[in-house]
Design a protein around this motif. Structure first.
Motif, PDB file in Angstrom:
ATOM      1  N   ARG A   1       0.867  -1.172   0.000  1.00 39.73           N
ATOM      2  CA  ARG A   1       0.000   0.000   0.000  1.00 39.73           C
ATOM      3  C   ARG A   1       0.905   1.224   0.000  1.00 39.73           C
ATOM      4  O   ARG A   1       1.796   1.346   0.835  1.00 39.73           O
ATOM      5  N   ALA A   2       0.658   2.118  -0.947  1.00 40.13           N
ATOM      6  CA  ALA A   2       1.468   3.317  -1.080  1.00 40.13           C
ATOM      7  C   ALA A   2       0.582   4.549  -0.950  1.00 40.13           C
ATOM      8  O   ALA A   2      -0.526   4.581  -1.477  1.00 40.13           O
ATOM      9  N   TRP A   3       1.082   5.553  -0.243  1.00 37.20           N
ATOM     10  CA  TRP A   3       0.401   6.838  -0.124  1.00 37.20           C
ATOM     11  C   TRP A   3       1.192   7.855  -0.925  1.00 37.20           C
ATOM     12  O   TRP A   3       2.412   7.959  -0.778  1.00 37.20           O
ATOM     13  N   MET A   4       0.484   8.587  -1.774  1.00 41.99           N
ATOM     14  CA  MET A   4       1.137   9.562  -2.647  1.00 41.99           C
ATOM     15  C   MET A   4       0.451  10.916  -2.535  1.00 41.99           C
ATOM     16  O   MET A   4      -0.756  10.993  -2.308  1.00 41.99           O
ATOM     17  N   VAL A   5       1.248  11.972  -2.724  1.00 42.17           N
ATOM     18  CA  VAL A   5       0.730  13.329  -2.785  1.00 42.17           C
ATOM     19  C   VAL A   5       0.819  13.779  -4.236  1.00 42.17           C
ATOM     20  O   VAL A   5       1.894  13.761  -4.840  1.00 42.17           O
ATOM     21  N   LEU A   6      -0.319  14.150  -4.800  1.00 43.25           N
ATOM     22  CA  LEU A   6      -0.343  14.622  -6.174  1.00 43.25           C
ATOM     23  C   LEU A   6       0.058  16.090  -6.215  1.00 43.25           C
ATOM     24  O   LEU A   6      -0.430  16.899  -5.435  1.00 43.25           O
ATOM     25  N   VAL A   7       0.961  16.435  -7.118  1.00 41.05           N
ATOM     26  CA  VAL A   7       1.387  17.820  -7.270  1.00 41.05           C
ATOM     27  C   VAL A   7       0.383  18.549  -8.154  1.00 41.05           C
ATOM     28  O   VAL A   7      -0.437  17.920  -8.832  1.00 41.05           O
ATOM     29  N   GLY A   8       0.429  19.862  -8.147  1.00 41.85           N
ATOM     30  CA  GLY A   8      -0.495  20.655  -8.940  1.00 41.85           C
ATOM     31  C   GLY A   8      -0.403  20.310 -10.417  1.00 41.85           C
ATOM     32  O   GLY A   8       0.677  20.228 -10.981  1.00 41.85           O
ATOM     33  N   GLY A   9      -1.546  20.102 -11.047  1.00 44.04           N
ATOM     34  CA  GLY A   9      -1.584  19.740 -12.457  1.00 44.04           C
ATOM     35  C   GLY A   9      -1.900  18.278 -12.693  1.00 44.04           C
ATOM     36  O   GLY A   9      -2.079  17.856 -13.838  1.00 44.04           O
ATOM     37  N   ILE A  10      -1.946  17.482 -11.638  1.00 42.24           N
ATOM     38  CA  ILE A  10      -2.273  16.057 -11.752  1.00 42.24           C
ATOM     39  C   ILE A  10      -3.487  15.791 -10.867  1.00 42.24           C
ATOM     40  O   ILE A  10      -3.543  16.244  -9.727  1.00 42.24           O
ATOM     41  N   CYS A  11      -4.435  15.055 -11.392  1.00 39.58           N
ATOM     42  CA  CYS A  11      -5.609  14.710 -10.596  1.00 39.58           C
ATOM     43  C   CYS A  11      -5.698  13.184 -10.480  1.00 39.58           C
ATOM     44  O   CYS A  11      -5.000  12.445 -11.171  1.00 39.58           O
ATOM     45  N   VAL A  12      -6.566  12.722  -9.617  1.00 37.52           N
ATOM     46  CA  VAL A  12      -6.694  11.291  -9.370  1.00 37.52           C
ATOM     47  C   VAL A  12      -7.193  10.565 -10.615  1.00 37.52           C
ATOM     48  O   VAL A  12      -6.855   9.392 -10.836  1.00 37.52           O
ATOM     49  N   GLU A  13      -7.956  11.235 -11.464  1.00 39.69           N
ATOM     50  CA  GLU A  13      -8.438  10.611 -12.698  1.00 39.69           C
ATOM     51  C   GLU A  13      -7.275  10.266 -13.622  1.00 39.69           C
ATOM     52  O   GLU A  13      -7.324   9.275 -14.352  1.00 39.69           O
ATOM     53  N   ASP A  14      -6.221  11.082 -13.619  1.00 35.58           N
ATOM     54  CA  ASP A  14      -5.030  10.783 -14.424  1.00 35.58           C
ATOM     55  C   ASP A  14      -4.388   9.474 -13.977  1.00 35.58           C
ATOM     56  O   ASP A  14      -3.951   8.665 -14.797  1.00 35.58           O
ATOM     57  N   VAL A  15      -4.347   9.271 -12.673  1.00 38.96           N
ATOM     58  CA  VAL A  15      -3.761   8.036 -12.138  1.00 38.96           C
ATOM     59  C   VAL A  15      -4.668   6.856 -12.433  1.00 38.96           C
ATOM     60  O   VAL A  15      -4.202   5.780 -12.830  1.00 38.96           O
ATOM     61  N   GLU A  16      -5.972   7.036 -12.267  1.00 35.54           N
ATOM     62  CA  GLU A  16      -6.920   5.943 -12.512  1.00 35.54           C
ATOM     63  C   GLU A  16      -6.923   5.504 -13.969  1.00 35.54           C
ATOM     64  O   GLU A  16      -7.105   4.321 -14.264  1.00 35.54           O
ATOM     65  N   GLU A  17      -6.711   6.429 -14.899  1.00 34.55           N
ATOM     66  CA  GLU A  17      -6.667   6.078 -16.321  1.00 34.55           C
ATOM     67  C   GLU A  17      -5.504   5.147 -16.641  1.00 34.55           C
ATOM     68  O   GLU A  17      -5.597   4.309 -17.523  1.00 34.55           O
TER      69      GLU A  17
ATOM     70  N   LEU B   1      -4.226  13.726  -1.777  1.00 34.76           N
ATOM     71  CA  LEU B   1      -3.609  12.570  -1.134  1.00 34.76           C
ATOM     72  C   LEU B   1      -4.334  11.311  -1.603  1.00 34.76           C
ATOM     73  O   LEU B   1      -5.544  11.186  -1.414  1.00 34.76           O
ATOM     74  N   ILE B   2      -3.597  10.393  -2.243  1.00 35.25           N
ATOM     75  CA  ILE B   2      -4.218   9.165  -2.743  1.00 35.25           C
ATOM     76  C   ILE B   2      -3.515   7.954  -2.165  1.00 35.25           C
ATOM     77  O   ILE B   2      -2.359   8.023  -1.746  1.00 35.25           O
ATOM     78  N   ARG B   3      -4.268   6.852  -2.151  1.00 36.53           N
ATOM     79  CA  ARG B   3      -3.725   5.570  -1.704  1.00 36.53           C
ATOM     80  C   ARG B   3      -3.779   4.611  -2.870  1.00 36.53           C
ATOM     81  O   ARG B   3      -4.812   4.460  -3.523  1.00 36.53           O
ATOM     82  N   ILE B   4      -2.664   3.970  -3.134  1.00 37.20           N
ATOM     83  CA  ILE B   4      -2.606   2.964  -4.202  1.00 37.20           C
ATOM     84  C   ILE B   4      -2.362   1.601  -3.554  1.00 37.20           C
ATOM     85  O   ILE B   4      -1.360   1.419  -2.853  1.00 37.20           O
ATOM     86  N   ASP B   5      -3.288   0.680  -3.770  1.00 43.54           N
ATOM     87  CA  ASP B   5      -3.126  -0.696  -3.297  1.00 43.54           C
ATOM     88  C   ASP B   5      -2.620  -1.533  -4.456  1.00 43.54           C
ATOM     89  O   ASP B   5      -3.267  -1.643  -5.494  1.00 43.54           O
ATOM     90  N   ILE B   6      -1.455  -2.125  -4.268  1.00 44.93           N
ATOM     91  CA  ILE B   6      -0.842  -2.962  -5.283  1.00 44.93           C
ATOM     92  C   ILE B   6      -1.090  -4.391  -4.852  1.00 44.93           C
ATOM     93  O   ILE B   6      -0.539  -4.855  -3.843  1.00 44.93           O
ATOM     94  N   CYS B   7      -1.926  -5.106  -5.577  1.00 43.74           N
ATOM     95  CA  CYS B   7      -2.448  -6.400  -5.126  1.00 43.74           C
ATOM     96  C   CYS B   7      -1.839  -7.568  -5.894  1.00 43.74           C
ATOM     97  O   CYS B   7      -1.525  -7.461  -7.063  1.00 43.74           O
TER      98      CYS B   7
END
Length: 179
Positions: A128-144, A169-175
């Motif tokens: 499980r990773a916690w990441m902080v998105l910098v300005g210009g990136i949204c969670v939809e970019d990561v989900e895509e 602040l997003i959480r990525i679960d790597i399963c």
């Protein structure tokens, strides 16, 4: 035949050539590289210090190497501690692979900055990773781009969840990692 001078090629660019410019100063780049490789540098420094100390105590080099390797080998053989050591190893690998995932999938803003990886820890099914998105990136970019996370991080799948209070602040679960 006359030679053409100047001008641009008429070819369409298939790949966007964006050079990441996280920080322009070499000192900042050096500090970021040091921070990125801190666990590996700490392990290498500790191992080298113990080895030199043992050799200075008139221990042969092969015996000093054995003294360093033996506890790790024993810990790997014992089931519980072996699982912990393997999980810590894969957390470290995944930390670097997540950065590669972000860089290769274009998860950067226009300035070239990548999201910040706050911390990462093992779970029962992966990491499980916690990441902080910098300005210009949204969670939809990561989900895509999350489908390519499996091949990058040697996993079956990945899931992204946004923090309830802070959307940067997003959480990525790597399963489904190598178990």
């Amino acid at each position: 035949m006359p030679r053409k001078r100047g001008g641009r090629s008429n070819r369409a660019r298939a790949v966007e050539n964006v050079k990441p410019r996280i920080h322009q100063r070499w000192g900042a780049q050096l500090l970021l590289a040091f921070w990125r490789w801190l666990p590996e540098l700490a392990l290498a420094g500790t191992t080298a210090t113990v080895f030199v100390y043992l050799v200075r105590m008139n221990l042969p080099a092969w015996a000093a190497g054995s003294v360093i390797v033996a506890p790790v080998a024993v810990a790997l053989v014992v089931p519980y501690s072996g699982r912990i050591l393997v999980a810590v190893f894969w957390v470290d690998v995944t930390r670097h692979r997540l950065r590669t995932f972000m860089a290769e999938n274009g998860l950067r803003n226009r300035s070239g900055r990548l999201p910040w990886l706050l911390f990462i820890y093992p779970t029962r099914v992966g990491e499980r990773a916690w990441m902080v998105l910098v300005g210009g990136i949204c969670v939809e970019d990561v989900e895509e781009r999350i489908r390519s996370l499996g091949s990058t991080c040697y996993a079956r799948s990945g899931q992204v969840q946004v923090h309830r209070r802070w959307t940067h602040l997003i959480r990525i679960d790597i399963c489904g990692q190598r178990n």
